[in-house]
Scaffold this active site. Sequence first.
Site, short mmCIF file in Angstrom:
data_model
loop_
_atom_site.label_atom_id
_atom_site.label_comp_id
_atom_site.label_asym_id
_atom_site.label_seq_id
_atom_site.Cartn_x
_atom_site.Cartn_y
_atom_site.Cartn_z
N ASN A 136 6.81 -51.03 -10.88
CA ASN A 136 5.72 -50.23 -10.31
C ASN A 136 6.00 -48.72 -10.45
OD1 ASN A 136 7.73 -49.77 -8.46
ND2 ASN A 136 6.69 -50.67 -6.70
N GLU A 143 8.76 -45.76 -3.44
CA GLU A 143 7.66 -46.65 -3.82
C GLU A 143 6.38 -45.84 -4.06
OE1 GLU A 143 8.44 -49.46 -4.64
OE2 GLU A 143 9.77 -50.50 -3.27
#
Length: 243
Positions: A136, A143
């Site tokens: 990702n 994140e």
Amino acid sequence: MKVIQAADYDDMSRKAANLISAQIIMKPRCVLGLATGSTPVGVYRQLTEWYRKGDLDFSEVTTFNLDEYRGLERSHPQSYYYFMKEHLFSKVNIVAGRTNIPDGMAQNPEFACKDYNDRIERAGGIDLQLLGIGHNGHIGFNEPGTAFEAMTHLVELTESTLQANRRFFSSEEEMPRQAYTMGIKNIMLAKKIIILASGRDKAAILKEAMEGSISPKVQASILQLHNDATVVADREALSLWKP
Ligand code: F6R
């Protein structure tokens, strides 16, 4: 971003280990930022081999790892402390007191994060930061959506990261849901950065990080703004990228 193309995983590992060796030889008292995960294993293997041959000396090197799971003891085989010991620290002449990894068992997370930032600063900052890249686009455990200004902090792991790392734990319950990570700002303050990538499954995210718009949605995209960032990746990981 500079790009060094490697034929395969071993070639990528050797080429990246070469850059790290050059750093250690040029500045024996250097500060290395280190990563865990499957990608850098070959780099650590190569560095260990050169150390055994007498070509490398880690005695003055200081290290800071990017991240650590919260709630895992150092002795847990999936802790990043254990990983580093297994793949590098127990195999070379690095001084234990000069290796730094966020403390997964810290009682006071806020203090632990501040202390980690302070330690990096006291060491004079990171000369060379080694990175892997998540599917990702995460680097460290930063994140998607995390502010680029973040320094070391505690994160809730995303579903995608939990799934990617699930294979290392015997049960879902055993898997930590939180981790400590250096922030993007810590990473961007490093003087040099090496981004490793291997395999076709990293091709799409690597291309996006290297050429896509710079956005917190793809944390690694910020590396386009670093003035000394080098991608060292194999043919498969670079298969969607056109020079
Ligand atoms: C590990 C780390 C992570 C990994 C990334 C890629 O310290 O910070 O960002 O670099 O998840 O992991 P691998 O190499 O296992 O594909």
